[in-house]
Design a protein around this motif. Structure first.
Motif, PDB file in Angstrom:
ATOM      1  N   UNK A  41       0.857  -1.195   0.000  1.00 32.54           N
ATOM      2  CA  UNK A  41       0.000   0.000   0.000  1.00 32.54           C
ATOM      3  C   UNK A  41       0.895   1.247   0.000  1.00 32.54           C
ATOM      4  N   UNK A  42       0.582   2.307   0.806  1.00 30.06           N
ATOM      5  CA  UNK A  42       1.503   3.453   0.906  1.00 30.06           C
ATOM      6  C   UNK A  42       2.380   3.322   2.155  1.00 30.06           C
ATOM      7  N   UNK A  67      11.757   5.693 -10.781  1.00 28.60           N
ATOM      8  CA  UNK A  67      10.343   5.509 -11.166  1.00 28.60           C
ATOM      9  C   UNK A  67       9.513   6.706 -10.729  1.00 28.60           C
ATOM     10  N   UNK A  68       9.745   7.155  -9.516  1.00 25.16           N
ATOM     11  CA  UNK A  68       8.996   8.304  -8.984  1.00 25.16           C
ATOM     12  C   UNK A  68       9.229   9.551  -9.848  1.00 25.16           C
ATOM     13  N   UNK A  69      10.489   9.801 -10.189  1.00 20.47           N
ATOM     14  CA  UNK A  69      10.820  11.008 -10.967  1.00 20.47           C
ATOM     15  C   UNK A  69      10.125  11.011 -12.324  1.00 20.47           C
ATOM     16  N   UNK A 117       2.620   8.473  -6.278  1.00 25.80           N
ATOM     17  CA  UNK A 117       3.647   9.335  -5.685  1.00 25.80           C
ATOM     18  C   UNK A 117       4.074   8.808  -4.317  1.00 25.80           C
ATOM     19  N   UNK A 118       3.247   7.938  -3.734  1.00 30.80           N
ATOM     20  CA  UNK A 118       3.613   7.410  -2.418  1.00 30.80           C
ATOM     21  C   UNK A 118       4.773   6.417  -2.495  1.00 30.80           C
ATOM     22  N   UNK A 119       5.337   6.250  -3.698  1.00 31.35           N
ATOM     23  CA  UNK A 119       6.624   5.563  -3.770  1.00 31.35           C
ATOM     24  C   UNK A 119       7.676   6.343  -2.974  1.00 31.35           C
ATOM     25  N   UNK A 120       7.409   7.612  -2.710  1.00 34.51           N
ATOM     26  CA  UNK A 120       8.325   8.385  -1.850  1.00 34.51           C
ATOM     27  C   UNK A 120       8.439   7.739  -0.480  1.00 34.51           C
ATOM     28  N   UNK A 127      -0.975  10.435  -9.005  1.00 33.95           N
ATOM     29  CA  UNK A 127      -0.867   9.244  -9.844  1.00 33.95           C
ATOM     30  C   UNK A 127      -2.124   8.388  -9.782  1.00 33.95           C
ATOM     31  N   UNK A 128      -2.297   7.569 -10.819  1.00 34.85           N
ATOM     32  CA  UNK A 128      -3.556   6.813 -10.949  1.00 34.85           C
ATOM     33  C   UNK A 128      -3.703   5.719  -9.904  1.00 34.85           C
ATOM     34  N   UNK A 129      -2.568   5.251  -9.340  1.00 34.74           N
ATOM     35  CA  UNK A 129      -2.662   4.172  -8.346  1.00 34.74           C
ATOM     36  C   UNK A 129      -2.423   4.675  -6.930  1.00 34.74           C
ATOM     37  N   UNK A 130      -2.505   5.995  -6.721  1.00 33.84           N
ATOM     38  CA  UNK A 130      -2.240   6.540  -5.374  1.00 33.84           C
ATOM     39  C   UNK A 130      -3.247   5.970  -4.387  1.00 33.84           C
ATOM     40  N   UNK A 131      -2.743   5.612  -3.227  1.00 31.73           N
ATOM     41  CA  UNK A 131      -3.586   4.989  -2.208  1.00 31.73           C
ATOM     42  C   UNK A 131      -4.243   6.106  -1.404  1.00 31.73           C
ATOM     43  N   UNK A 132      -5.208   6.777  -2.011  1.00 30.40           N
ATOM     44  CA  UNK A 132      -5.906   7.854  -1.306  1.00 30.40           C
ATOM     45  C   UNK A 132      -7.389   7.536  -1.229  1.00 30.40           C
TER      46      UNK A 132
END
Ligand code: GLY
Length: 370
Positions: free
Chosen positions: A46-47, A120-122, A88-91, A135-140
């Motif tokens: 997840x995030x 990947x994030x960049x 973006x939660x790959x951060x 991003x389309x898969x952001x866990x929000x």
């Protein structure tokens, strides 16, 4: 203040880490019911999966026992599956979940996975908006995609800045600084309070609205929005050396210190009309404790150093004495009050930030190293 207290709390949390690592077989710990200690896990992280790995990397560096290192390596490998996730939660995932192993132990495999995550994030960067979108898969909770932004993502700049230091790629630094600066405009209000989210026009970057995913209203101050803002701009200053980012970080931190309840533990939203008959959020409070320690190390004013250091200590003490059980469980984290999800729970990111802060307070970790 209280070296014994910090060391005792650290050993309780470390024992909890062992119990989790021995008990969780599939996926990544996400949140747990404090009554049973049982975790709800996320299959691919997840995030939040990086925070669990981060607890393992801190343990491996602090306790120097082989088993922590083995666990850290195993869970970090699992993140390879997330290198191309459009979020973006790959951060969070790759900073705490992989890069930390490089920072703390010079671990080659962890560094490699951290750098792949950063690359990947960049690739999500929108130069017209000067921001990384959710991003389309952001866990929000609701709106995600190319035209949505969250203050929870300013921390992503830290992963890119770390990767810039490791590789020398100037593009990574530029993206990180632009992203962190754009979120001042998106999310920081004039009075120093923070709004969680903004929508923008992807073709031009024009702001369309400010809103919240998890706060009580779009105008309220959700405790974690405030906490993520303080952390994100502080980390940007820490990793870039660009101390202009201390201004938004300190403005947001000063707002927190002026509004936090007398017992130092935030309610889940500063504007919930039900206060004090509502939930606390120890996870937001733990993020702030860790961030205040960093600010104390970074700020240029001697007087402010003292203020932030003392505030970090009393905040961490409040969490340890009021919410950390003998079993090492940090109680009363509030994940998502709006949908009633895990509102009095052990949340893996809250535990991570308290654990990080305790390492700093016990002087086993320089707070500005991670
Ligand atoms: N989106 C991150 C959080 O819920 O705090």
């Amino acid at each position: 203040m209280g070296e014994g207290l910090w060391n005792d709390a650290l050993s309780r949390m470390r024992a909890r880490v062992v119990k989790i690592a021995e008990g969780v077989r599939e996926g990544f710990p996400h949140f747990a019911d404090p009554e049973t200690g049982r975790w709800t896990c996320s299959p691919t992280g997840d995030w939040t999966g990086g925070f669990w790995n981060g607890m393992l990397w801190l343990s491996a560096a602090g306790a120097r026992e082989r088993r922590y290192l083995q666990w850290a390596e195993q869970w970090t490998e699992r993140l390879r599956a997330r290198i191309d996730s459009d979020t973006v939660f790959r951060g969070f995932l790759f900073y705490y979940g992989a890069a930390l192993g490089g920072m703390l132990l010079n671990h080659r495999g962890a560094r490699e996975i951290g750098l792949l995550g950063a690359k990947g994030l960049a690739s999500m960067y929108n130069p017209r908006a000067e921001a990384l979108p959710l991003g389309s898969e952001a866990e929000e909770a609701s709106d995600v995609g190319k035209g949505e932004a969250n203050v929870d993502t300013v921390q992503a700049s830290a992963l890119l800045l770390w990767a810039h230091r490791e590789t020398g790629d100037p593009g990574l630094r530029e993206i990180a600084l632009k992203h962190a600066a754009r979120h001042i405009e998106f999310c920081l209000r004039e009075d120093g309070s923070v709004c969680q989210s903004a929508s923008f026009e992807p073709a031009t970057g024009t702001i369309l609205r400010r809103y919240t995913h998890k706060g009580i209203t779009d105008q309220s101050t959700w405790a974690r929005a405030q906490a993520w803002g303080i952390l994100g701009w502080t980390l940007t200053a820490q990793w870039s050396g660009d101390l202009r980012f201390l201004e938004p970080a300190e403005r947001a931190a000063d707002w927190w210190l002026a509004h936090v309840p007398d017992d130092w533990v935030a309610f889940w939203d500063f504007d919930d009309p039900a206060i004090p008959e509502t939930n606390r959020d120890t996870s937001a409070t733990a993020i702030v404790a860790a961030s205040l320690l960093k600010l104390a190390a970074l700020t240029r004013s001697e007087a402010r150093r003292l203020v932030y250091r003392q505030a970090a200590e009393v905040t961490a003490r409040a969490l340890v004495e009021g919410s950390l059980g003998a079993d090492g469980i940090l109680r009363d984290g509030c994940y998502n009050k709006r949908i009633g999800l895990a509102i009095r729970h052990e949340l893996v990111w809250g535990s991570y930030y308290l654990y990080e802060a305790l390492h700093g307070l016990a002087a086993t970790l320089d707070p500005a190293r991670v």
